[in-house]
Design an enzyme around this catalytic site. Structure first.
Site, PDB file in Angstrom:
ATOM      1  N   GLU A 319     -36.166  10.075 -84.324  1.00 53.13           N
ATOM      2  CA  GLU A 319     -35.779   8.991 -83.421  1.00 53.13           C
ATOM      3  C   GLU A 319     -35.603   7.669 -84.172  1.00 53.13           C
ATOM      4  O   GLU A 319     -34.594   6.982 -84.017  1.00 53.13           O
ATOM      5  CB  GLU A 319     -36.830   8.843 -82.322  1.00 53.13           C
ATOM      6  CG  GLU A 319     -36.532   7.756 -81.319  1.00 53.13           C
ATOM      7  CD  GLU A 319     -35.298   8.046 -80.472  1.00 53.13           C
ATOM      8  OE1 GLU A 319     -35.247   9.109 -79.850  1.00 53.13           O
ATOM      9  OE2 GLU A 319     -34.390   7.204 -80.454  1.00 53.13           O
ATOM     10  N   ASP A 323     -32.099   5.602 -84.581  1.00 53.29           N
ATOM     11  CA  ASP A 323     -31.973   4.251 -84.033  1.00 53.29           C
ATOM     12  C   ASP A 323     -31.536   3.255 -85.097  1.00 53.29           C
ATOM     13  O   ASP A 323     -30.592   2.498 -84.899  1.00 53.29           O
ATOM     14  CB  ASP A 323     -33.314   3.787 -83.438  1.00 53.29           C
ATOM     15  CG  ASP A 323     -33.705   4.569 -82.188  1.00 53.29           C
ATOM     16  OD1 ASP A 323     -32.889   5.375 -81.705  1.00 53.29           O
ATOM     17  OD2 ASP A 323     -34.837   4.381 -81.712  1.00 53.29           O
ATOM     18  N   SER A 530     -30.457   8.511 -76.647  1.00 54.08           N
ATOM     19  CA  SER A 530     -31.030   7.741 -77.756  1.00 54.08           C
ATOM     20  C   SER A 530     -29.987   7.322 -78.753  1.00 54.08           C
ATOM     21  O   SER A 530     -30.168   6.344 -79.462  1.00 54.08           O
ATOM     22  CB  SER A 530     -31.966   8.630 -78.558  1.00 54.08           C
ATOM     23  OG  SER A 530     -33.231   8.563 -78.088  1.00 54.08           O
ATOM     24  N   ILE A 573     -14.548   6.361 -67.825  1.00 52.63           N
ATOM     25  CA  ILE A 573     -14.683   7.801 -68.095  1.00 52.63           C
ATOM     26  C   ILE A 573     -14.612   8.510 -66.743  1.00 52.63           C
ATOM     27  O   ILE A 573     -15.412   8.221 -65.847  1.00 52.63           O
ATOM     28  CB  ILE A 573     -16.020   8.112 -68.797  1.00 52.63           C
ATOM     29  CG1 ILE A 573     -16.247   7.183 -70.009  1.00 52.63           C
ATOM     30  CG2 ILE A 573     -16.092   9.580 -69.208  1.00 52.63           C
ATOM     31  CD1 ILE A 573     -15.200   7.240 -71.087  1.00 52.63           C
ATOM     32  N   GLY A 591     -13.815   4.377 -61.840  1.00 48.11           N
ATOM     33  CA  GLY A 591     -14.775   3.328 -61.512  1.00 48.11           C
ATOM     34  C   GLY A 591     -16.185   3.725 -61.932  1.00 48.11           C
ATOM     35  O   GLY A 591     -16.392   4.702 -62.658  1.00 48.11           O
ATOM     36  N   ASP A 593     -19.823   5.295 -62.005  1.00 42.44           N
ATOM     37  CA  ASP A 593     -20.449   6.535 -61.515  1.00 42.44           C
ATOM     38  C   ASP A 593     -21.785   6.719 -62.216  1.00 42.44           C
ATOM     39  O   ASP A 593     -22.006   6.165 -63.300  1.00 42.44           O
ATOM     40  CB  ASP A 593     -19.531   7.745 -61.762  1.00 42.44           C
ATOM     41  CG  ASP A 593     -19.149   7.876 -63.222  1.00 42.44           C
ATOM     42  OD1 ASP A 593     -20.032   8.224 -64.040  1.00 42.44           O
ATOM     43  OD2 ASP A 593     -17.973   7.623 -63.575  1.00 42.44           O
TER      44      ASP A 593
END
Ligand SMILES: *[C@@H]1O[C@H](CO)[C@@H](O)[C@H](O)[C@H]1NC(C)=O
Ligand SMILES: *[C@@H]1O[C@H](CO)[C@@H](O)[C@H](O)[C@H]1NC(C)=O
Ligand SMILES: *[C@@H]1O[C@H](CO)[C@@H](O)[C@H](O)[C@H]1NC(C)=O
Ligand SMILES: *[C@@H]1O[C@H](CO)[C@@H](O)[C@H](O)[C@H]1NC(C)=O
Ligand SMILES: *[C@@H]1O[C@H](CO)[C@@H](O)[C@H](O)[C@H]1NC(C)=O
Ligand SMILES: CC(=O)N[C@H]1CO[C@H](CO)[C@@H](O)[C@@H]1O
Length: 611
Positions: A319, A323, A530, A573, A591, A593
């Protein structure tokens, strides 16, 4: 041990201290679980003389004014847009009313706690104090036990319910540690290794094609499976932008390394520099730059240890590498700060050392809100199912993010990796109903939540992208139009499974699969929201750079502007869905979602619209 406590009581009565007065014995439940939270089991009763670091969050007298101020400085149509508050201004708004302070001090004194020994933070709205388990049990009329996590085997001291004297309910928002059963290691990082996606060694040819004006017309199809900074810079239209405000603009990454403690390969992983600090992530970052962002080779980042963060039990893990590599990969040469937030050493139940005050968000927020200057952009890739976070705890922490937003920071969180919910999605309130399971802090209205996409030309929503509606937080007005349009299109399908009046998320999205990450010296493929959060934060950090370099204020709390002037700066998208809870979940469409939010960013367009 017990004898020490008895002596303490005898001394107190010998000095003529009054017994705890009657007004503190009229208890009302503050928070209670129906059952011991899933994943934890009772181990033993907590020793009476074990020391707890108790935190008390006081009611903030003018919190509504803080929220009003937050919206004013974040609304481009308001005359105060961009006039972010200073640390002192925020603290004045969150300070408790003096009558709350007096009452709580009286309560503490009656329980043998000297009010002068209490540490007061955040404008006095946070009290940190040391008490024994015995004292805390009496103050909160609760039973502290030792619980063990069935997965990680670690121990924590918590209670399944706690109460406060009725008199204090209007003055206290929350007390911790009480009913939030979480720790560094149980809190979920929203990333996972994807061994089925074959990693690539480098993308130098592609990277070279990004250099220069005009740069790339189409994103190569390789980016449909393996994602590198070059893919993201081409996709999100940042490749020709050169940051200028690097003296002031900063990108902060909140990390909770303790999650990875006690990995078997600790010795192999850990490389300490001459000052005894970990350089493991750093080493991987250089390899990452050599492979995927050659212009950044030699760039480092600052590590800030919060609460003893990078202590010797930690293994930074996938992680942290993901990051930092993608935050740097997107925002270079903007300075990045990695906050390594620790807890205390592992708690050993039969040893009475005062430890295990693991309250990761609280430790980090204490620290960051105490800084006079805070980074303009933050990304965090951790979360929990909302229903596992006590509502008083979630509300208090969400309010702290509002403070950070009012100070002028843009705060990104990953939306979670379970679509609308993992497994059977049963409620934990004793009724065992199936309900979509929102994530927290993703569900906090004062953060910008990032979902995930995959593929290119066009991008599509990815099935694990966390999305949905909060059961704790109501719908903020900034998203009312976007969400009602979506709900209209839904035609009531399975609306009984979620709270359509709740704060809806994600707000935005970015790629979330096949990220090439250097870990332990080799390249691996990693996926998860992530990956999306640092990517989106990188784009926002560049926008903040642009604004600052033009002599303007940074964007601060993003959502009000993203849902208005910003909408046209996103690639909408329109396909993909996020199944879960034995349903098809939600579907992406034109729009906003709850799979991909407003869409993925187009930096060039956003620069023109809100830069
Ligand atoms: C807050 O900042 C002040 C000044 O830098 C420092 O003295 C103090 O120790 C800090 N408190 C915490 C809890 O970090
Ligand atoms: C709910 O589920 C728990 C755990 O699976 C079980 O112990 C309990 O009896 C169930 N309650 C009801 C009302 O079905
Ligand atoms: C890291 O690399 C070393 C040496 O190549 C290897 O022995 C070890 O198993 C690796 N650890 C992980 C977690 O992949
Ligand atoms: C609605 O929920 C039911 C289960 O409650 C599920 O069988 C069905 O597939 C869901 N519909 C959609 C469109 O997801
Ligand atoms: C990218 O940014 C430029 C301005 O820098 C803009 O003209 C263009 O429309 C943006 N989008 C695409 C897909 O090129
Ligand atoms: C857990 C606990 O301490 N419960 C106590 C709460 O207060 C009532 C009344 O004072 C007691 O009877 C309980 O034992």
């Amino acid at each position: 041990m017990l004898s020490v406590l008895l002596v303490g009581c005898l001394v107190a009565s010998a000095l003529g201290k009054p017994l705890v007065s009657k007004r503190w014995k009229d208890f009302e439940v503050k928070h209670a679980w129906h059952d011991v939270p899933a994943g934890w089991q009772f181990h033993d009763i907590a020793p009476e003389d074990h020391i707890l670091n108790l935190r008390i969050a006081l009611k903030q007298d003018r919190f509504d004014d803080l929220v009003t101020a937050l919206y004013e400085v974040s609304d481009p149509a308001h005359e105060k847009y961009g006039q972010h508050l200073s640390k002192e201004e925020v603290e004045a708004l969150v300070a408790p009313h003096p009558s709350s302070v007096d009452l709580i001090d009286a309560w503490l004194s009656d329980h043998g706690v000297d009010p002068f020994s209490v540490q007061r933070l955040n404008g006095g709205s946070w009290l940190n104090l040391e008490v024994t388990v015995g004292q805390a049990s009496q103050m909160l009329n609760c039973s502290y036990n030792i619980y063990q996590h069935t997965g990680t085997s670690e121990y924590i001291i918590r209670t399944t319910s706690y109460s406060l004297p009725s008199l204090l309910h209007p003055h206290i928002n929350m007390v911790a540690p009480t009913t939030y059963f979480s720790s560094m290691r149980s809190m979920r990082a929203t990333s996972f290794v994807q061994p089925h996606i074959k990693p690539i060694e480098d993308d130098h040819d592609f990277a070279a094609s990004l250099v220069g004006a005009g740069s790339l017309a189409t994103v190569p199809s390789s980016c449909a499976t393996t994602i590198t900074p070059s893919c993201l810079r081409a996709l999100y239209n940042t490749s020709t932008y050169v940051p200028k405000a690097t003296a002031t603009n900063k990108l902060g990454i909140a990390g909770y390394l303790g999650e990875f403690a006690n990995n078997a390969d600790l010795q192999v992983m850990l490389v300490l520099d001459s000052r005894g600090r970990k350089t493991h992530v750093f080493g991987n970052l250089q390899t990452f730059f050599e492979k995927f962002r050659t212009d950044a080779v030699g760039t480092t980042f600052q590590t800030v240890e919060v609460n003893g963060g990078g202590d010797d039990q930690s293994d930074p893990g996938v992680e942290a590498n993901l990051d930092i590599q993608y935050a740097e990969g997107m925002s270079f040469p903007t300075p990045n700060i990695y906050y390594s937030t620790g807890g205390s050493p592992p708690f050993i139940p039969d040893d009475n050392t005062p430890t295990n005050t693991n309250e990761p968000y609280l430790n980090w927020l204490d620290f960051i809100l105490n800084q006079t200057v805070v980074p303009q952009t933050f990304t965090t890739s951790y979360g929990d199912d909302e229903q596992t976070v006590p509502v008083d705890y979630a509300t208090t922490v969400c309010g702290l993010f509002a403070q950070l937003g009012a100070r002028g920071s843009s705060i990104m969180f990953s939306s979670g990796d379970d679509g609308v919910g993992a497994g059977d999605c049963l409620t934990n309130d004793g009724t065992n109903r199936t309900q979509f399971q929102p994530n927290f802090p993703a569900s906090c209205p004062f953060v910008t939540t990032v979902g995930a996409t995959t593929r290119v030309n066009p991008e599509v929503g990815i099935d694990f992208s966390g999305g949905g509606f909060s059961n704790y937080f109501g719908q903020p007005s900034y998203q009312a139009t976007a969400v009602s349009t979506f709900l209209g299109r839904l035609h009531g399908v399975n609306t009984s499974l979620f709270n359509s009046a709740g704060r809806a998320y994600p707000d935005v999205s970015a790629q979330g699969q096949g990220f090439q990450v250097v870990f332990n010296g080799s390249t691996i493929s990693v996926g998860g929201t992530s990956a999306s959060s640092p990517t989106f934060a990188g784009v926002i950090s560049l926008l903040n750079d642009f604004r600052i370099s033009q002599g303007r204020r940074p964007l601060g709390f993003l959502n009000p502007i993203l849902y208005t002037a910003g909408v046209a700066g996103f690639n909408d998208i329109t396909s993909g869905s996020n199944p879960g809870c034995n349903t098809n979940g939600f579907s992406a469409g034109p729009g906003w979602d709850p799979v991909t939010g407003l869409g993925t960013p187009d930096f060039g367009k956003l620069q023109a619209l809100i830069g």
